[in-house]
Design a protein around this motif. Sequence first.
Motif, PDB file in Angstrom:
ATOM      1  N   ALA A 114       3.754   2.955 -10.921  1.00  0.00           N
ATOM      2  CA  ALA A 114       3.314   3.814 -12.035  1.00  0.00           C
ATOM      3  C   ALA A 114       1.914   3.443 -12.499  1.00  0.00           C
ATOM      4  O   ALA A 114       1.617   3.439 -13.698  1.00  0.00           O
ATOM      5  CB  ALA A 114       4.310   3.747 -13.183  1.00  0.00           C
ATOM      6  N   GLY A 115       1.051   3.069 -11.550  1.00  0.00           N
ATOM      7  CA  GLY A 115      -0.327   2.733 -11.863  1.00  0.00           C
ATOM      8  C   GLY A 115      -0.548   1.322 -12.330  1.00  0.00           C
ATOM      9  O   GLY A 115      -1.696   0.921 -12.566  1.00  0.00           O
ATOM     10  N   VAL A 116       0.518   0.531 -12.470  1.00  0.00           N
ATOM     11  CA  VAL A 116       0.404  -0.849 -12.941  1.00  0.00           C
ATOM     12  C   VAL A 116       0.518  -1.794 -11.748  1.00  0.00           C
ATOM     13  O   VAL A 116       1.498  -1.712 -10.989  1.00  0.00           O
ATOM     14  CB  VAL A 116       1.497  -1.181 -13.969  1.00  0.00           C
ATOM     15  CG1 VAL A 116       1.364  -2.630 -14.426  1.00  0.00           C
ATOM     16  CG2 VAL A 116       1.416  -0.222 -15.152  1.00  0.00           C
ATOM     17  N   PRO A 117      -0.474  -2.662 -11.511  1.00  0.00           N
ATOM     18  CA  PRO A 117      -0.390  -3.591 -10.383  1.00  0.00           C
ATOM     19  C   PRO A 117       0.883  -4.433 -10.442  1.00  0.00           C
ATOM     20  O   PRO A 117       1.311  -4.872 -11.516  1.00  0.00           O
ATOM     21  CB  PRO A 117      -1.634  -4.466 -10.540  1.00  0.00           C
ATOM     22  CG  PRO A 117      -2.580  -3.619 -11.322  1.00  0.00           C
ATOM     23  CD  PRO A 117      -1.730  -2.832 -12.268  1.00  0.00           C
ATOM     24  N   ALA A 118       1.484  -4.632  -9.251  1.00  0.00           N
ATOM     25  CA  ALA A 118       2.717  -5.414  -9.150  1.00  0.00           C
ATOM     26  C   ALA A 118       2.487  -6.583  -8.207  1.00  0.00           C
ATOM     27  O   ALA A 118       1.734  -6.482  -7.225  1.00  0.00           O
ATOM     28  CB  ALA A 118       3.853  -4.544  -8.646  1.00  0.00           C
ATOM     29  N   GLY A 119       3.143  -7.689  -8.499  1.00  0.00           N
ATOM     30  CA  GLY A 119       3.026  -8.867  -7.652  1.00  0.00           C
ATOM     31  C   GLY A 119       3.795  -8.704  -6.352  1.00  0.00           C
ATOM     32  O   GLY A 119       4.827  -8.020  -6.293  1.00  0.00           O
ATOM     33  N   GLY A 128      -0.179  -7.394  15.030  1.00  0.00           N
ATOM     34  CA  GLY A 128       1.129  -7.902  14.653  1.00  0.00           C
ATOM     35  C   GLY A 128       1.778  -7.091  13.541  1.00  0.00           C
ATOM     36  O   GLY A 128       1.390  -5.958  13.251  1.00  0.00           O
ATOM     37  N   ASP A 129       2.771  -7.678  12.902  1.00  0.00           N
ATOM     38  CA  ASP A 129       3.542  -7.014  11.843  1.00  0.00           C
ATOM     39  C   ASP A 129       3.323  -7.712  10.502  1.00  0.00           C
ATOM     40  O   ASP A 129       3.155  -8.933  10.435  1.00  0.00           O
ATOM     41  CB  ASP A 129       5.036  -7.025  12.163  1.00  0.00           C
ATOM     42  CG  ASP A 129       5.354  -6.252  13.432  1.00  0.00           C
ATOM     43  OD1 ASP A 129       4.603  -5.306  13.737  1.00  0.00           O
ATOM     44  OD2 ASP A 129       6.342  -6.599  14.108  1.00  0.00           O
ATOM     45  N   THR A 130       3.337  -6.912   9.453  1.00  0.00           N
ATOM     46  CA  THR A 130       3.294  -7.442   8.102  1.00  0.00           C
ATOM     47  C   THR A 130       4.643  -7.219   7.435  1.00  0.00           C
ATOM     48  O   THR A 130       5.155  -6.091   7.435  1.00  0.00           O
ATOM     49  CB  THR A 130       2.195  -6.752   7.265  1.00  0.00           C
ATOM     50  OG1 THR A 130       0.921  -7.099   7.806  1.00  0.00           O
ATOM     51  CG2 THR A 130       2.264  -7.187   5.813  1.00  0.00           C
ATOM     52  N   THR A 131       5.214  -8.289   6.873  1.00  0.00           N
ATOM     53  CA  THR A 131       6.487  -8.196   6.151  1.00  0.00           C
ATOM     54  C   THR A 131       6.257  -8.560   4.685  1.00  0.00           C
ATOM     55  O   THR A 131       5.629  -9.585   4.388  1.00  0.00           O
ATOM     56  CB  THR A 131       7.539  -9.139   6.763  1.00  0.00           C
ATOM     57  OG1 THR A 131       7.768  -8.779   8.119  1.00  0.00           O
ATOM     58  CG2 THR A 131       8.852  -9.058   5.987  1.00  0.00           C
ATOM     59  N   PHE A 132       6.735  -7.708   3.792  1.00  0.00           N
ATOM     60  CA  PHE A 132       6.685  -8.029   2.360  1.00  0.00           C
ATOM     61  C   PHE A 132       7.836  -8.991   2.055  1.00  0.00           C
ATOM     62  O   PHE A 132       9.006  -8.607   2.049  1.00  0.00           O
ATOM     63  CB  PHE A 132       6.815  -6.762   1.517  1.00  0.00           C
ATOM     64  CG  PHE A 132       5.575  -5.921   1.507  1.00  0.00           C
ATOM     65  CD1 PHE A 132       4.548  -6.193   0.614  1.00  0.00           C
ATOM     66  CD2 PHE A 132       5.424  -4.875   2.392  1.00  0.00           C
ATOM     67  CE1 PHE A 132       3.398  -5.424   0.598  1.00  0.00           C
ATOM     68  CE2 PHE A 132       4.277  -4.095   2.384  1.00  0.00           C
ATOM     69  CZ  PHE A 132       3.255  -4.362   1.488  1.00  0.00           C
ATOM     70  N   THR A 133       7.480 -10.241   1.830  1.00  0.00           N
ATOM     71  CA  THR A 133       8.520 -11.244   1.563  1.00  0.00           C
ATOM     72  C   THR A 133       8.984 -11.215   0.108  1.00  0.00           C
ATOM     73  O   THR A 133      10.048 -11.740  -0.209  1.00  0.00           O
ATOM     74  CB  THR A 133       7.990 -12.646   1.917  1.00  0.00           C
ATOM     75  OG1 THR A 133       6.757 -12.876   1.234  1.00  0.00           O
ATOM     76  CG2 THR A 133       7.757 -12.752   3.429  1.00  0.00           C
ATOM     77  N   SER A 134       8.200 -10.620  -0.770  1.00  0.00           N
ATOM     78  CA  SER A 134       8.631 -10.412  -2.153  1.00  0.00           C
ATOM     79  C   SER A 134       7.829  -9.250  -2.726  1.00  0.00           C
ATOM     80  O   SER A 134       6.770  -8.875  -2.195  1.00  0.00           O
ATOM     81  CB  SER A 134       8.417 -11.676  -3.001  1.00  0.00           C
ATOM     82  OG  SER A 134       7.031 -11.928  -3.174  1.00  0.00           O
ATOM     83  N   ALA A 150      10.335  -4.883  -0.790  1.00  0.00           N
ATOM     84  CA  ALA A 150      10.685  -6.262  -0.439  1.00  0.00           C
ATOM     85  C   ALA A 150      11.532  -6.290   0.826  1.00  0.00           C
ATOM     86  O   ALA A 150      12.506  -5.540   0.966  1.00  0.00           O
ATOM     87  CB  ALA A 150      11.443  -6.918  -1.584  1.00  0.00           C
ATOM     88  N   GLY A 151      11.130  -7.120   1.782  1.00  0.00           N
ATOM     89  CA  GLY A 151      11.850  -7.249   3.039  1.00  0.00           C
ATOM     90  C   GLY A 151      11.464  -6.226   4.090  1.00  0.00           C
ATOM     91  O   GLY A 151      11.924  -6.323   5.235  1.00  0.00           O
TER      92      GLY A 151
END
Length: 237
Positions: A154-159, A196-202, A208-209
């Motif tokens: 919603a436009g707010v940066p997330a970790g 290669g591949d990028t995985t969102f670990t969190s 995520a995942g």
Amino acid sequence: MKKILLGAAALAVMAAPAFAADMPPRPYTKAPAYTAPQVVYNWTGFYVGGHVGGAFAGDNSLQGSDARFLGGVQGGFDYQFAPNWVVGAEAQYSWLPNSNNNGVLFPGGTLVTSNTDQIGSVTGRLGYTWGPALLYAKGGYAWRDSNNLGVSVAGVPAGFTTNGNHKDGYTVGGGLEYMFAPNWSAKAEYQYYNFGDTTFTSGPADIAGRTFRNDEHSAKVGVNYRFGWGGPAAPRY
């Protein structure tokens, strides 16, 4: 004495036609057929040039499927041997000014943006030449600028965190190059890049995942200037 010389001259004049009649006719010989000189093309030497084209991300990529403009420079060295084979090495750099700044929106409302605006490679290449044409394959090391990922809800940066920095990879491709003038050649080339591949670990629940492939397909046309060696050599008869 004067009478003797005049008599000898008269006899010579009278005998000349008879002597000529006794000579065999001169045989007819056909002129040899004209053989055009053979132009020898030599690919050995250094070259520099430029290229333009387009880049297309592969399936399951964060770059999206839209085509992006690509332009850059290249340089290398070729060596011709045996006698129709060419081996060489090439360094290439491309700039992608309109990378995917719009991002990919996931069902949970998470927006992921990525920005890869530089890509390069150092490859070997092997080709077969006939006349002014060279058909070749290439492969080797590939590099890109840091994949600047951004995640927002919603436009707010997330970790978020990922499994690593995918700057280095490999590339393969091939193309056709043609000498159209002394020291000048034009080429059309396809090149595939894989980082290669990028995985969102969190991160937000909807990413995520999840794993995404980092790859690019590119189609380019370019022109090379060949120093000294390139282009037609002296005619061979």
